[in-house]
Motif scaffolding. Structure first.
Motif, PDB file in Angstrom:
ATOM      1  N   ILE A 181       5.673  11.132  -2.265  1.00 39.85           N
ATOM      2  CA  ILE A 181       5.230  12.670  -1.949  1.00 39.85           C
ATOM      3  C   ILE A 181       5.125  12.987  -3.530  1.00 39.85           C
ATOM      4  O   ILE A 181       5.704  12.898  -4.493  1.00 39.85           O
ATOM      5  N   GLU A 182       3.643  13.638  -3.772  1.00 41.35           N
ATOM      6  CA  GLU A 182       3.306  13.515  -5.092  1.00 41.35           C
ATOM      7  C   GLU A 182       3.417  15.270  -5.255  1.00 41.35           C
ATOM      8  O   GLU A 182       2.658  16.006  -4.911  1.00 41.35           O
ATOM      9  N   ASP A 183       4.572  15.664  -5.562  1.00 41.74           N
ATOM     10  CA  ASP A 183       5.024  17.158  -5.650  1.00 41.74           C
ATOM     11  C   ASP A 183       5.127  17.767  -7.110  1.00 41.74           C
ATOM     12  O   ASP A 183       6.075  18.575  -7.098  1.00 41.74           O
TER      13      ASP A 183
ATOM     14  N   THR B 163       0.769  -1.134  -0.035  1.00 40.14           N
ATOM     15  CA  THR B 163      -0.119   0.025   0.033  1.00 40.14           C
ATOM     16  C   THR B 163       1.066   1.316  -0.052  1.00 40.14           C
ATOM     17  O   THR B 163       2.146   1.239  -0.102  1.00 40.14           O
ATOM     18  N   ARG B 164       0.167   2.264  -0.474  1.00 40.96           N
ATOM     19  CA  ARG B 164       1.117   3.599  -0.265  1.00 40.96           C
ATOM     20  C   ARG B 164       0.256   4.769   0.597  1.00 40.96           C
ATOM     21  O   ARG B 164      -0.985   4.766   0.340  1.00 40.96           O
ATOM     22  N   PHE B 165       0.977   5.676   0.850  1.00 42.33           N
ATOM     23  CA  PHE B 165       0.399   7.172   1.266  1.00 42.33           C
ATOM     24  C   PHE B 165       1.137   7.946   0.460  1.00 42.33           C
ATOM     25  O   PHE B 165       2.268   8.040   0.467  1.00 42.33           O
TER      26      PHE B 165
ATOM     27  N   ILE C  76      -5.695   3.042  -1.171  1.00 42.59           N
ATOM     28  CA  ILE C  76      -6.692   3.622  -0.126  1.00 42.59           C
ATOM     29  C   ILE C  76      -6.614   5.117  -0.172  1.00 42.59           C
ATOM     30  O   ILE C  76      -5.601   5.455  -0.082  1.00 42.59           O
ATOM     31  N   ARG C  77      -7.633   5.552  -0.568  1.00 36.47           N
ATOM     32  CA  ARG C  77      -7.534   7.050  -0.401  1.00 36.47           C
ATOM     33  C   ARG C  77      -8.822   7.635  -0.589  1.00 36.47           C
ATOM     34  O   ARG C  77      -9.960   6.880  -0.279  1.00 36.47           O
ATOM     35  N   GLY C  78      -8.990   9.000  -0.576  1.00 36.03           N
ATOM     36  CA  GLY C  78     -10.176   9.764  -0.032  1.00 36.03           C
ATOM     37  C   GLY C  78     -11.370   9.363  -1.316  1.00 36.03           C
ATOM     38  O   GLY C  78     -10.870   9.298  -2.361  1.00 36.03           O
TER      39      GLY C  78
HETATM   40  N1  GLU Z   1      -1.729  13.055  -3.879  1.00 38.80           N
HETATM   41  C1  GLU Z   1      -3.235  12.706  -4.005  1.00 38.80           C
HETATM   42  C2  GLU Z   1      -3.727  13.865  -2.512  1.00 38.80           C
HETATM   43  O1  GLU Z   1      -2.879  14.061  -1.780  1.00 38.80           O
HETATM   44  C3  GLU Z   1      -3.662  11.628  -3.413  1.00 38.80           C
HETATM   45  C4  GLU Z   1      -3.629  10.673  -4.566  1.00 38.80           C
HETATM   46  C5  GLU Z   1      -3.762   9.202  -4.691  1.00 38.80           C
HETATM   47  O2  GLU Z   1      -3.887   8.798  -3.213  1.00 38.80           O
HETATM   48  O3  GLU Z   1      -4.016   8.387  -5.393  1.00 38.80           O
HETATM   49  O4  GLU Z   1      -5.047  13.930  -2.619  1.00 38.80           O
END
Ligand code: GLU
Length: 475
Positions: free
Chosen positions: A41-43, A5-7, A198-200
């Protein structure tokens, strides 16, 4: 299969409660199933990403003890890889250059809206190369399938279906050469072999687009779980208005990581009626199946209740390691006086936060210049002076300084003066703590120490003399 998994937060602002909850769920799933959890980190959004936001993400994860495997990934360090894939997609016509001007796209959109259609790119640059102009700025678009559906089985919400006709030919590289968010996520999830995303829930609409790109690359499709929103008490999306600031604010406000994690895990997940979860229990019992589909409501009182619970139930030695930070923040000099562990034991029952605990322990270490006005008015006056005088004499004669011995002196003084114990305790408490609130007086005075107590009793007597004098002068 080992799960991974990832955050993957975007460092564009505060790391808030919702973000860290998805981090926790991702972390728990990996730890529960013996898999891996990574931090990415999605920068790629240069304008909004900041180093301080990156630092906050890392500090928050460290403070909460959410450890991650492998190196910390940064999307800005992977542009070469993204561009190599885009070039490959271009060569296979999975992607295409688009030279349409902003003006053309605006006109197109307006016309589509006027016809009652959902705005979308009409694919002109894919259909015809007449419009391709060498060396002119252009974007790259992904050729989304035109027919059929994208269906995925969301692990929280069940099957979700999108019609491909509703999905645009997504821009995957901007005119400045930078790859776009949805594309980077896809390449990363593929390269990093992510099995569970897993995300919002705000990302649900991105999922079919990402799945289509993954399919075009021949990549495995991860399982998706979209977690519902967190609402404030008023039923509106949680925001700064509700005090929903960054995670580190909870540390600053005196919460223990254990309390916040316990609070967050229950905010949308359940395991029978259990409310209190140690970290090990969370890891053992966590499963995506028990995550609620409906939104959760943030409740500060419950968080405070949990914090009070953990302050009282975790070993005092451990709680003290967190208290130190607040002691330093409030610039309390603890070089002489009781150990912080003693403070935790003495004050845990009466404090809901560590900030409050730090604020209420100053008198154990430092002399105060003033008594609480009301406390002094009610308990430091000519009628209470005899009790303080006798206590001063008795306490200075003690060669042993234990709570029981101090208490015994109080009892004897009350007997000598033929007054109730509280008539001795209250002036004494105000004299040695400056306030009317403290743990049991014997224990408190023991922790403050004999010589400090004697100095303060003498100071209280001086105060009474001064006040009596002043009121006599005024009459
Ligand atoms: N970088 C995205 C955000 O902070 C999350 C993207 C993802 O979990 O796929 O909302």
């Amino acid at each position: 299969m080992k799960i991974k998994t990832r955050f993957s937060p975007s460092p564009t602002g505060y790391l808030h409660i919702g973000g860290i909850r998805t981090a926790l769920y991702s972390w728990l799933l990996a730890r529960n199933l013996g898999g891996k959890f990574i931090l990415r980190i999605e920068d790629t959004d240069f304008k909004r990403s900041t180093q301080s936001a990156i630092d906050i993400i890392i500090d928050s994860m460290n403070w909460l003890n959410l450890d991650w495997d492998e190196e910390t990934y940064f999307q800005t360090k992977r542009f070469k890889r993204y561009n190599a894939i885009i070039n490959d997609m271009l060569s296979k016509s999975i992607a295409y250059y688009c030279y349409c001007s902003k003006e053309r796209l605006d006109t197109l959109r307006k016309a589509q809206i006027a016809r009652g259609e959902k705005p979308h790119y009409d694919g002109r640059c894919y259909e015809s190369h007449v419009y391709h102009k060498k060396n002119k700025p252009c974007v790259v678009r992904f050729r989304n399938p035109k027919n059929g559906f994208v269906v995925f089985n969301d692990l929280i919400r069940g099957p979700i279906k999108f019609n491909n006709q509703e999905l645009d030919d997504l821009i995957i590289r901007r005119t400045d050469g930078s790859p776009t968010y949805n594309f980077c996520v896809v390449v990363d999830d593929y390269d990093m072999a992510i099995t569970h995303v897993i995300r919002g829930e705000e990302h649900i609409n991105n999922t079919p687009r990402q799945i289509n790109i993954l399919k075009s690359l021949g990549a495995p499709i991860p399982k998706y779980a979209h977690v519902s929103m967190i609402l404030g008490k008023d039923g509106k999306k949680l925001s700064k208005r509700h005090g929903a600031v960054g995670i580190m604010q909870y540390r600053d406000d005196g919460f223990l990581p254990e309390a916040l994690l316990n609070y967050l895990v229950r905010l949308g997940w359940s395991y029978g009626n259990q409310e209190i979860f140690s970290l090990n229990e969370m890891k053992k019992f966590f499963s995506l199946k028990s995550i609620s589909k409906s939104a959760s409501t943030f409740n500060t009182e419950k968080l405070l209740w949990l914090n009070h619970y953990y302050i009282n139930h975790l070993p005092a030695e451990y709680v003290a390691t967190h208290l130190v930070w607040h002691i330093n923040q409030q610039r309390i000099d603890t070089s002489t006086g009781p150990k912080l562990t003693t403070i935790v034991k003495l004050l845990s029952d009466r404090c809901k936060t560590l900030k409050e605990m730090a604020a209420s322990c100053r008198y154990f270490y430092e002399d105060f210049s003033e008594f609480d006005t009301n406390a002094a008015k009610n308990h430091l006056h000519s009628l209470t002076a005899p009790a303080l005088k006798i206590m001063g004499i008795k306490l200075s004669a003690l060669s042993d300084w234990t709570p029981a011995i101090v208490h015994e002196s109080i009892k004897k003084t009350a007997e000598e003066l033929q007054v109730s114990i509280s008539k001795v305790c209250m002036p004494l408490r105000v004299a040695v703590t400056g306030t009317i609130k403290s743990p049991a007086i014997g224990i408190t005075m023991h922790a403050i120490g004999q010589s400090r107590c004697l100095t303060r009793i003498a100071k209280a007597l001086d105060f009474i003399t001064y006040r009596t004098q002043k009121s006599n002068d005024q009459q």
